[in-house]
Write a protein that holds these residues in place. Sequence first.
Motif, mmCIF file in Angstrom:
data_model
loop_
_atom_site.group_PDB
_atom_site.id
_atom_site.type_symbol
_atom_site.label_atom_id
_atom_site.label_comp_id
_atom_site.label_asym_id
_atom_site.label_seq_id
_atom_site.Cartn_x
_atom_site.Cartn_y
_atom_site.Cartn_z
ATOM 1 N N ALA A 114 36.002 -42.473 94.655
ATOM 2 C CA ALA A 114 35.358 -41.344 95.353
ATOM 3 C C ALA A 114 36.422 -40.441 95.971
ATOM 4 O O ALA A 114 36.351 -39.218 95.847
ATOM 5 C CB ALA A 114 34.404 -41.874 96.419
ATOM 6 N N ALA A 115 37.428 -41.049 96.584
ATOM 7 C CA ALA A 115 38.481 -40.248 97.222
ATOM 8 C C ALA A 115 39.239 -39.432 96.177
ATOM 9 O O ALA A 115 39.546 -38.261 96.398
ATOM 10 C CB ALA A 115 39.431 -41.160 97.989
ATOM 11 N N LEU A 116 39.469 -40.053 95.038
ATOM 12 C CA LEU A 116 40.166 -39.365 93.949
ATOM 13 C C LEU A 116 39.389 -38.113 93.510
ATOM 14 O O LEU A 116 39.967 -37.088 93.159
ATOM 15 C CB LEU A 116 40.288 -40.342 92.777
ATOM 16 C CG LEU A 116 41.304 -40.037 91.708
ATOM 17 C CD1 LEU A 116 42.712 -40.229 92.280
ATOM 18 C CD2 LEU A 116 41.097 -40.950 90.500
ATOM 19 N N ASN A 117 38.069 -38.238 93.532
ATOM 20 C CA ASN A 117 37.210 -37.115 93.139
ATOM 21 C C ASN A 117 36.826 -36.232 94.325
ATOM 22 O O ASN A 117 35.983 -35.373 94.207
ATOM 23 C CB ASN A 117 35.941 -37.647 92.453
ATOM 24 C CG ASN A 117 36.214 -38.127 91.045
ATOM 25 O OD1 ASN A 117 36.331 -37.327 90.124
ATOM 26 N ND2 ASN A 117 36.347 -39.430 90.864
ATOM 27 N N LYS A 118 37.391 -36.503 95.478
ATOM 28 C CA LYS A 118 37.123 -35.767 96.722
ATOM 29 C C LYS A 118 35.643 -35.828 97.118
ATOM 30 O O LYS A 118 35.029 -34.864 97.551
ATOM 31 C CB LYS A 118 37.579 -34.318 96.599
ATOM 32 C CG LYS A 118 39.056 -34.196 96.262
ATOM 33 C CD LYS A 118 39.557 -32.803 96.589
ATOM 34 C CE LYS A 118 41.052 -32.692 96.474
ATOM 35 N NZ LYS A 118 41.583 -32.888 95.117
ATOM 36 N N ILE A 119 35.066 -37.013 96.934
ATOM 37 C CA ILE A 119 33.654 -37.217 97.231
ATOM 38 C C ILE A 119 33.521 -38.124 98.455
ATOM 39 O O ILE A 119 34.093 -39.213 98.491
ATOM 40 C CB ILE A 119 32.943 -37.915 96.034
ATOM 41 C CG1 ILE A 119 33.168 -37.167 94.721
ATOM 42 C CG2 ILE A 119 31.464 -38.121 96.302
ATOM 43 C CD1 ILE A 119 32.543 -35.842 94.606
ATOM 44 N N LYS A 120 32.714 -37.676 99.425
ATOM 45 C CA LYS A 120 32.461 -38.515 100.611
ATOM 46 C C LYS A 120 31.125 -39.240 100.440
ATOM 47 O O LYS A 120 30.288 -38.835 99.626
ATOM 48 C CB LYS A 120 32.374 -37.628 101.847
ATOM 49 C CG LYS A 120 33.683 -36.959 102.183
ATOM 50 C CD LYS A 120 33.612 -36.462 103.629
ATOM 51 C CE LYS A 120 34.927 -35.855 104.034
ATOM 52 N NZ LYS A 120 34.869 -34.411 104.249
ATOM 53 N N PHE A 121 30.919 -40.260 101.267
ATOM 54 C CA PHE A 121 29.644 -40.974 101.214
ATOM 55 C C PHE A 121 28.729 -40.442 102.302
ATOM 56 O O PHE A 121 28.993 -40.603 103.491
ATOM 57 C CB PHE A 121 29.855 -42.479 101.332
ATOM 58 C CG PHE A 121 30.491 -43.055 100.107
ATOM 59 C CD1 PHE A 121 29.717 -43.404 99.008
ATOM 60 C CD2 PHE A 121 31.871 -43.187 100.021
ATOM 61 C CE1 PHE A 121 30.306 -43.893 97.853
ATOM 62 C CE2 PHE A 121 32.470 -43.675 98.871
ATOM 63 C CZ PHE A 121 31.692 -44.030 97.780
ATOM 64 N N ASP A 122 27.651 -39.811 101.861
ATOM 65 C CA ASP A 122 26.681 -39.237 102.786
ATOM 66 C C ASP A 122 25.641 -40.313 103.138
ATOM 67 O O ASP A 122 25.905 -41.508 102.961
ATOM 68 C CB ASP A 122 26.030 -38.038 102.078
ATOM 69 C CG ASP A 122 25.486 -37.033 103.052
ATOM 70 O OD1 ASP A 122 26.274 -36.262 103.610
ATOM 71 O OD2 ASP A 122 24.255 -37.038 103.265
ATOM 72 N N ALA A 123 24.471 -39.910 103.583
ATOM 73 C CA ALA A 123 23.432 -40.860 103.998
ATOM 74 C C ALA A 123 23.144 -41.894 102.904
ATOM 75 O O ALA A 123 23.164 -41.574 101.712
ATOM 76 C CB ALA A 123 22.158 -40.105 104.324
ATOM 77 N N VAL A 124 22.883 -43.123 103.324
ATOM 78 C CA VAL A 124 22.425 -44.144 102.373
ATOM 79 C C VAL A 124 20.901 -44.243 102.497
ATOM 80 O O VAL A 124 20.350 -44.092 103.571
ATOM 81 C CB VAL A 124 23.070 -45.531 102.630
ATOM 82 C CG1 VAL A 124 24.397 -45.644 101.920
ATOM 83 C CG2 VAL A 124 23.233 -45.818 104.104
#
Length: 426
Positions: A114-124
């Motif tokens: 996710a970090a590599l793709n610049k993606i954060k984890f939003d609400a689950v």
Amino acid sequence: MKIQKQQLEDLNKSGISDHKTKFDFLTQSLSKDGTDVENIINKLAEFQVAIPSWALGAGGTRFGRFSYGGEPASLEQKIEDIGLIHSLTQTAGAVSLHIPWDVPNDYQAIKELAALNKIKFDAVNSNTFQDQKDQKETYKYGSLSNTSVAVREQAIAHNKEVIEIGNKLGSKSLTVWLADGASFPGQNNFQTALTHTQNSLIDIYEDMPADWKMFIEYKPYEPYFYSTVIQDWGTSLMLANGCGERAYTLVDLGHHLPNTNIEQIVSILMLKGKLGGFHFNDSKYGDDDITVGSIKPYALFLIFNELVYGMQNNPQNPELGWMIDASHNLKDPLEDLIQSLEAIQEAYAKALLIDQNALRAAQEAHDVTRCQEILQEAYRTDVRPLVREARLKTGGVINPIAAYRKLEVREQLIKERGKNTIATGL
Ligand code: RM4
Ligand code: MN
Ligand code: MN
């Protein structure tokens, strides 16, 4: 598949001079009216919308499902797909996971990807609307509202597990959407169902880490036909208030009966500091979950007007969790998501153009005609050069759909994953 920076730059070469002409022209005319164009571009560039992990494959209806080639078969592939959309648009920098559809196997690896793709984890998101294979109790007659203690306990435990999973990934919020309801009059006791739901939610709320928020989603019908326990924003707000400060209402655009004034709901919730999350989609009849802005773009603009007003005037309201909650039956899911992101950015840009001071003055003078003129002046402006400029500034492409097709993304994905992969979700 991964899109390289050089590919993006090459794609932009052909469109740049046309873009510059249009952008300069628009900037000139807006600046004459006193609009701070740079400020709008910065706001657009910052705005990030989470992509739900369940919207990357083909959705279905109760009549059937037509799959799409190259669908992501794992959480890793879903994150890669969001990475593709994000590299083109620079607007999709987050993912919202649905558990248990997307439980990570290797947390560290998923976080790195996710970090590599610049993606954060939003609400689950928790899921107590389906029974899982190894589950003891059934949710057929409800989950958090069920008359059975054992069922409620199981549903509460599931939500707690979702919090734990989200916590390991860096999420900071839990979205609860309950399918609980009744299909026939007399089937449920409304008061008992609501009381159980409130108590169950309090139990889950108390389990959340101190920096977490809970989003309570409402929906007037479906999957049950007669009633749902959390049918509207009033019920959601009541439950959120019953839980505590960090519980909020979540508005999903498709979860309203026809002609509901959603912008007014948004406005009042923000005034009360209780709008926490937002699910974008569009619909004609019900929870159709189709492309944002494809049916009612003016309604979307009016909603954004209230969101912008609230973000500027309601410090009591938290930063919102933005997500697209859509389902794709016909179109390529990635293309559909790109179109939704574009519609969201456009509506946001138009709302940012509204002259709030002039609108207030016209309201105070009871100049109804002028009020409409001010709104429609903004709405009728073609803001696409602003959206494109924001994308360029952040490293995206001028025209994401054209780029997606030129790069033959879907063809590549089919080559890599095959024609018959199936993504988890609805
Ligand atoms: C519901 C609701 C929820 C989503 C599920 C899949 O209608 O919109 O947000 O989690 O669908
Ligand atoms: Mn939703
Ligand atoms: Mn929905």
